[in-house]
Design a protein around this motif. Structure first.
Motif, PDB file in Angstrom:
ATOM      1  N   LYS A   7      15.803  -0.160  -4.751  1.00 31.54           N
ATOM      2  CA  LYS A   7      16.802  -0.622  -3.788  1.00 31.54           C
ATOM      3  C   LYS A   7      16.163  -0.672  -2.402  1.00 31.54           C
ATOM      4  N   GLY A   8      16.330  -1.775  -1.748  1.00 29.18           N
ATOM      5  CA  GLY A   8      15.744  -1.956  -0.423  1.00 29.18           C
ATOM      6  C   GLY A   8      14.298  -2.423  -0.467  1.00 29.18           C
ATOM      7  N   GLY A   9      13.710  -2.464  -1.650  1.00 28.49           N
ATOM      8  CA  GLY A   9      12.313  -2.870  -1.801  1.00 28.49           C
ATOM      9  C   GLY A   9      12.010  -4.272  -1.318  1.00 28.49           C
ATOM     10  N   PRO A  10      12.829  -5.269  -1.694  1.00 23.38           N
ATOM     11  CA  PRO A  10      12.513  -6.633  -1.263  1.00 23.38           C
ATOM     12  C   PRO A  10      12.417  -6.784   0.254  1.00 23.38           C
ATOM     13  N   ALA A  11      13.348  -6.198   0.978  1.00 23.94           N
ATOM     14  CA  ALA A  11      13.314  -6.306   2.444  1.00 23.94           C
ATOM     15  C   ALA A  11      12.110  -5.571   3.021  1.00 23.94           C
ATOM     16  N   LYS A  12      11.836  -4.378   2.485  1.00 27.25           N
ATOM     17  CA  LYS A  12      10.719  -3.579   2.999  1.00 27.25           C
ATOM     18  C   LYS A  12       9.387  -4.284   2.740  1.00 27.25           C
ATOM     19  N   ILE A  13       9.198  -4.787   1.526  1.00 30.56           N
ATOM     20  CA  ILE A  13       7.941  -5.439   1.170  1.00 30.56           C
ATOM     21  C   ILE A  13       7.793  -6.768   1.905  1.00 30.56           C
ATOM     22  N   THR A  14       8.866  -7.554   1.954  1.00 29.35           N
ATOM     23  CA  THR A  14       8.796  -8.867   2.604  1.00 29.35           C
ATOM     24  C   THR A  14       8.555  -8.723   4.101  1.00 29.35           C
ATOM     25  N   SER A  15       9.183  -7.755   4.728  1.00 31.39           N
ATOM     26  CA  SER A  15       8.967  -7.584   6.170  1.00 31.39           C
ATOM     27  C   SER A  15       7.565  -7.064   6.476  1.00 31.39           C
ATOM     28  N   ALA A  16       6.924  -6.409   5.516  1.00 33.45           N
ATOM     29  CA  ALA A  16       5.561  -5.904   5.719  1.00 33.45           C
ATOM     30  C   ALA A  16       4.503  -6.995   5.502  1.00 33.45           C
ATOM     31  N   MET A  17       4.889  -8.106   4.888  1.00 30.87           N
ATOM     32  CA  MET A  17       3.941  -9.195   4.641  1.00 30.87           C
ATOM     33  C   MET A  17       3.348  -9.694   5.956  1.00 30.87           C
ATOM     34  N   GLY A  18       2.053  -9.694   6.025  1.00 28.71           N
ATOM     35  CA  GLY A  18       1.369 -10.186   7.211  1.00 28.71           C
ATOM     36  C   GLY A  18       1.278  -9.198   8.356  1.00 28.71           C
ATOM     37  N   ASP A  19       1.784  -7.978   8.176  1.00 31.63           N
ATOM     38  CA  ASP A  19       1.741  -6.962   9.230  1.00 31.63           C
ATOM     39  C   ASP A  19       0.572  -6.020   8.964  1.00 31.63           C
ATOM     40  N   PRO A  20      -0.537  -6.168   9.702  1.00 35.58           N
ATOM     41  CA  PRO A  20      -1.709  -5.334   9.451  1.00 35.58           C
ATOM     42  C   PRO A  20      -1.476  -3.852   9.750  1.00 35.58           C
ATOM     43  N   GLU A  21      -0.412  -3.519  10.453  1.00 34.59           N
ATOM     44  CA  GLU A  21      -0.105  -2.130  10.778  1.00 34.59           C
ATOM     45  C   GLU A  21       0.785  -1.463   9.735  1.00 34.59           C
ATOM     46  N   SER A  22       1.284  -2.223   8.776  1.00 28.74           N
ATOM     47  CA  SER A  22       2.188  -1.663   7.784  1.00 28.74           C
ATOM     48  C   SER A  22       1.450  -0.684   6.874  1.00 28.74           C
ATOM     49  N   PRO A  23       2.066   0.464   6.575  1.00 28.74           N
ATOM     50  CA  PRO A  23       1.434   1.425   5.668  1.00 28.74           C
ATOM     51  C   PRO A  23       1.343   0.912   4.227  1.00 28.74           C
ATOM     52  N   ILE A  24       2.110  -0.115   3.889  1.00 29.13           N
ATOM     53  CA  ILE A  24       2.031  -0.672   2.534  1.00 29.13           C
ATOM     54  C   ILE A  24       1.334  -2.041   2.539  1.00 29.13           C
ATOM     55  N   MET A  25       0.591  -2.319   3.599  1.00 30.56           N
ATOM     56  CA  MET A  25      -0.071  -3.614   3.727  1.00 30.56           C
ATOM     57  C   MET A  25      -1.026  -3.889   2.570  1.00 30.56           C
ATOM     58  N   THR A  26      -1.756  -2.894   2.109  1.00 32.12           N
ATOM     59  CA  THR A  26      -2.699  -3.152   1.019  1.00 32.12           C
ATOM     60  C   THR A  26      -1.962  -3.596  -0.243  1.00 32.12           C
ATOM     61  N   LYS A  27      -0.795  -3.030  -0.487  1.00 30.43           N
ATOM     62  CA  LYS A  27      -0.001  -3.451  -1.644  1.00 30.43           C
ATOM     63  C   LYS A  27       0.533  -4.866  -1.441  1.00 30.43           C
ATOM     64  N   CYS A  28       0.931  -5.175  -0.219  1.00 33.09           N
ATOM     65  CA  CYS A  28       1.399  -6.535   0.077  1.00 33.09           C
ATOM     66  C   CYS A  28       0.266  -7.542  -0.123  1.00 33.09           C
ATOM     67  N   GLN A  29      -0.936  -7.146   0.214  1.00 29.76           N
ATOM     68  CA  GLN A  29      -2.076  -8.034   0.021  1.00 29.76           C
ATOM     69  C   GLN A  29      -2.310  -8.323  -1.454  1.00 29.76           C
TER      70      GLN A  29
END
Length: 182
Positions: A98-120
């Motif tokens: 729950k809440g994953g889609p918004a969290k992951i999508t908002s982290a896309m392209g953000d090099p400062e995101s702690p989950i950026m490597t997963k988004c990549q």
């Protein structure tokens, strides 16, 4: 890592996955520790920050992304069907919590995101599908991976927040697919 410490680590990750699935990524870490049968100190010793715990949970997810894109690319049907199969899988992958889609999508392209490597990892999987369609001559030339990730992720976020089922999501994914294909 000692055997008991490893058991605690694995149990915390397993329980956190359940709690986050039920309550979202912002769920109480004290609740995670309580359900895992460990003290808060044990949880924080293994995972000093919430992001460290999220990273451990997401590692198995990364393996699923790779497996899913490989399966999608093995599909031998129409390009539109391949793209829609991938979009549905993409939505499923980012909607596991729950809440994953918004969290992951908002982290896309953000090099400062702690989950950026997963988004990549997710973006690279998406690029593989896009490249295949581009090589087939089926995709518009101006389509970029990050655009597709954000569009499909936005649909997943709406579905997550609105508790929409796959029958409500599919038509939205079709609109996106039709807009990307030649």
């Amino acid at each position: 890592m000692r055997a008991d410490a490893r058991r605690n680590y694995d149990r915390i990750v397993e329980v956190a996955r359940e709690v986050f699935r039920e309550q979202g990524y912002d769920a109480s870490l004290d609740e995670v520790a309580k359900r895992a049968g460990v003290g808060p100190g044990t949880l924080y010793r293994h995972f000093p920050k919430r992001e460290n715990l999220m990273d451990a949970i997401l590692q198995s997810w990364v393996d699923k992304v790779t497996e899913s894109v490989d399966k999608t690319l093995a599909f031998e049907g129409e390009d539109r069907d391949l793209l829609l199969n991938w979009f549905e899988e993409y939505v499923r992958l980012i909607s596991q919590h729950k809440g994953g889609p918004a969290k992951i999508t908002s982290a896309m392209g953000d090099p400062e995101s702690p989950i950026m490597t997963k988004c990549q990892v997710l973006a690279q999987a998406n690029t593989r599908v896009i490249d295949r369609l581009r090589d087939d001559g089926a995709l518009r030339e101006d389509v970029e991976t990050i655009q597709v990730c954000r569009l499909v992720g936005g649909i997943a976020a709406v579905a997550d927040q609105g508790a929409l089922d796959s029958t409500a999501v599919r038509p939205m994914l079709e609109v996106v697919a039709d807009g990307l294909l030649k």
